[in-house]
Motif scaffolding. Structure first.
Motif, PDB file in Angstrom:
ATOM      1  N   PRO A 238      -4.726  -3.951 -11.414  1.00  0.00           N
ATOM      2  CA  PRO A 238      -5.496  -3.114 -10.498  1.00  0.00           C
ATOM      3  C   PRO A 238      -6.781  -3.769  -9.996  1.00  0.00           C
ATOM      4  CG  PRO A 238      -5.862  -2.398 -12.753  1.00  0.00           C
ATOM      5  CD  PRO A 238      -4.825  -3.485 -12.806  1.00  0.00           C
TER       6      PRO A 238
ATOM      7  N   ASP B  95      -3.487  -1.955  -3.852  1.00  0.00           N
ATOM      8  CA  ASP B  95      -4.565  -2.122  -2.866  1.00  0.00           C
ATOM      9  C   ASP B  95      -4.739  -0.879  -1.991  1.00  0.00           C
ATOM     10  OD1 ASP B  95      -3.532  -5.526  -2.459  1.00  0.00           O
ATOM     11  OD2 ASP B  95      -5.230  -4.795  -3.639  1.00  0.00           O
TER      12      ASP B  95
ATOM     13  N   LYS C 204       0.817  -1.208   0.000  1.00  0.00           N
ATOM     14  CA  LYS C 204       0.000   0.000   0.000  1.00  0.00           C
ATOM     15  C   LYS C 204       0.853   1.261   0.000  1.00  0.00           C
ATOM     16  CE  LYS C 204      -4.053  -1.960   2.147  1.00  0.00           C
ATOM     17  NZ  LYS C 204      -4.968  -1.926   3.248  1.00  0.00           N
TER      18      LYS C 204
ATOM     19  N   GLY D  70      -4.860  -6.519  -7.340  1.00  0.00           N
ATOM     20  CA  GLY D  70      -3.842  -5.997  -6.448  1.00  0.00           C
ATOM     21  C   GLY D  70      -2.842  -7.064  -6.055  1.00  0.00           C
TER      22      GLY D  70
END
Length: 195
Positions: free
Chosen positions: A178, A72, A28, A181
């Protein structure tokens, strides 16, 4: 027999979309920034260079969103959605032909709608990914018509959307999915190169 079929299905799933090796993924906090527009970029024939350049912030927002979803990161995807909404307000349509302007106007409203949904739903990554699927189709149309300011790759994952498949634009040839993730970061293949 059921276990054998289940094992075969799981094996096929991972073979077709990579093994999900976390060592090859971003976290992240490591979303990749998009490649900047190429200063020497030449837009497609019949497209005014100022129009193409005015679309760069929109494309940058899209690529930031794609990279955030691949990492993510729902909150950064929401911020990128707002970047896209803001960028739509500064697109220079004065150099567009009447046909280009009509096509752009028909697509811009759909881009705005999906970008707003993504911007308004930080923390709801599944909802964002649903809208990203539709947003990607419209953004592809814009890039195909006006150029993306840099080389782009249309990438497709057959496993996304519960096996219905989904596409996205990327500034990288390497796959960073995407829709999945870190669950399946390398699921997909390049279908088209846009220059």
């Amino acid at each position: 027999m059921k276990f054998l079929l289940l094992g075969f299905t799981v094996t096929l799933f991972f073979v077709s979309c990579g093994n999900g090796d976390a060592s090859k993924t971003t976290t992240k906090d490591q979303a990749m920034p998009p490649v900047a527009a190429d200063a020497n970029y030449i837009p497609p024939a019949g497209v005014d260079a100022k129009v193409s350049a005015s679309l760069n912030p929109l494309m940058n927002g899209y690529l930031e969103m794609k990279n955030a979803l691949a990492a993510d990161n729902s909150e950064d995807a929401a911020k990128a959605g707002q970047v896209m909404v803001d960028a739509l307000n500064s697109v220079d349509t004065t150099g567009m032909t009447p046909e280009q302007k009509a096509k752009y106007n028909s697509i811009a409203g759909d881009i705005r709608e999906h970008a707003e949904h993504i911007a308004d739903n930080g923390g709801k990554i599944d909802h964002q990914r649903m809208h990203f699927n539709m947003l990607s189709d419209y953004t592809y149309e814009i890039a195909k018509m006006f150029g993306g300011g840099r080389k782009l790759y249309l990438t497709h994952c057959p496993m996304a959307r519960e096996g219905k498949g989904a596409s996205w634009l990327s500034e990288f040839e390497a796959i960073k999915n995407p829709y999945f993730g870190n669950e399946m970061p390398e699921c997909g293949e390049v279908k088209e190169e846009l220059k």
